[in-house]
Design an enzyme around this catalytic site. Sequence first.
Site, short mmCIF file in Angstrom:
data_model
loop_
_atom_site.label_atom_id
_atom_site.label_comp_id
_atom_site.label_asym_id
_atom_site.label_seq_id
_atom_site.Cartn_x
_atom_site.Cartn_y
_atom_site.Cartn_z
N THR A 136 51.10 42.89 27.08
CA THR A 136 50.47 43.90 26.63
C THR A 136 51.67 44.32 26.31
OG1 THR A 136 48.23 43.59 27.86
CG2 THR A 136 49.86 45.69 27.43
N GLU B 167 36.37 27.16 59.45
CA GLU B 167 35.06 26.61 58.97
C GLU B 167 35.14 25.40 58.54
OE1 GLU B 167 32.69 28.65 59.03
OE2 GLU B 167 33.99 30.36 60.05
N LYS C 174 47.23 40.77 40.38
CA LYS C 174 46.86 42.16 40.57
C LYS C 174 45.75 42.25 40.53
CE LYS C 174 46.03 42.79 35.34
NZ LYS C 174 45.59 42.41 34.05
N TYR D 76 43.35 45.62 21.16
CA TYR D 76 44.34 45.83 21.40
C TYR D 76 44.99 44.52 21.68
CZ TYR D 76 46.12 45.16 26.01
OH TYR D 76 46.26 44.95 27.69
N THR E 204 50.32 41.21 31.72
CA THR E 204 49.85 40.89 33.22
C THR E 204 49.29 39.84 33.95
OG1 THR E 204 48.46 42.56 32.50
CG2 THR E 204 50.38 43.20 32.83
N ASP E 205 47.99 39.50 33.25
CA ASP E 205 47.43 38.35 33.90
C ASP E 205 47.79 37.47 34.64
OD1 ASP E 205 45.66 40.07 32.45
OD2 ASP E 205 45.26 39.46 31.41
C1 SIN Z 1 48.31 42.16 29.73
O1 SIN Z 1 49.53 41.71 29.43
O2 SIN Z 1 48.34 43.49 30.37
C2 SIN Z 1 47.38 41.70 29.16
C3 SIN Z 1 47.59 40.53 28.48
C4 SIN Z 1 48.44 39.25 29.26
O3 SIN Z 1 48.30 39.18 30.10
O4 SIN Z 1 48.96 39.26 28.61
#
Ligand code: SIN
Length: 362
Positions: A45, A319, A198, A59, A125-126
Amino acid sequence: MFALRSRTLATTMFAFIFSAGLLAAQPSHADDKLPNVMILATGGTIAGTGATSTTTVGYTAAKVGVDRLIEAVPELKKVANVKGEQVFQIASENMTNDHWLKLAKRVNQLLAQPDVDGIVITHGTDTIEETAYFLDLTVHSDKPVVIVGAMRPSTAISADGPINLYNAVTLAGSKDAIGKGVLVSFNDQINAGREVTKTNTSTADTFKTPELGFLGYMQDNAAHFYRLPLRKHTTQSEFDVSSLDSLPQVDIVYGYANNNRIALDAFVAAGAKGIIHAGVGDGSISDAMKPGLIEARQKGVVVVRSSRVGQGIVARNGEANDDQLDFVVSDTLNAQKARILLMLALTKTNDTKAIQQMFYTY
Ligand code: SIN
């Protein structure tokens, strides 16, 4: 005053939209007093564009090239001699073991050069938390490696990419970041690659180290550290991927009510060498799943009990009777990070006692 926050919205948008479309990369003029920081861009992103300035969902990730990302933050030149390299241009859900191997090799190669002081990796971010942990275990250098991204695309009002990139470059050039493992710099906070996760689908403060806490702040053009990661990483890591072209197949199965073993059996039939079980609670396994895991182990598949809870230690012989079943527990690693450690562990050994020790070491 370097802070992008002081800019008007119009200037920020101008810088991003024009740099995204029209400007060519400028060669950086090296300043001897500044650190040399390489920016390796992988997409996400931070390099995303939306149809309008208010488009923050729907987007397209991974559109803007590294030169344009750098040009959009001219303040970078005041804190480092920066150079960019586009290693991939992908949304991070498409990150694969092959990408990681290429990235780790490139990072190690660059950090071996005396004229590189630190590296910033721009990333979706993913899966940042996975790449950060993979590199934490496979980069063999004390020099700072900082991973960064953005939650809002480059074209959005108050895009977080520019300030995140500025902070990441400042951190990668900081002597204080040396020897602290791979770091994730986001939203003015510094997290350790092993711990960070995340926690929110969309907000800019999504990256956290639940319970244990982040390592420090980025503030006033400097890194401020308050904690250290204690688990082994980078120069202390035994994992060497320099001659590897692939990693062993390790898959994740999930615990939930009305559980079944269908996915587990399919992974084993497809040749999985390891299985991470993201169990409920303290890594509990349902009666429906347990025989499948036992059979998998009897076939030589290494089984690691993790938890879907996301915080806390999975207790060995808690467990499940791990000694009897010859299972491994993931300690505090979530399932996606346990998958990384197990893949790397399996490049060295199939011995479950040795692998268990690795989970208590890294
Ligand atoms: C992001 O970057 O926030 C989402 C998309 C990705 O992980 O490439």
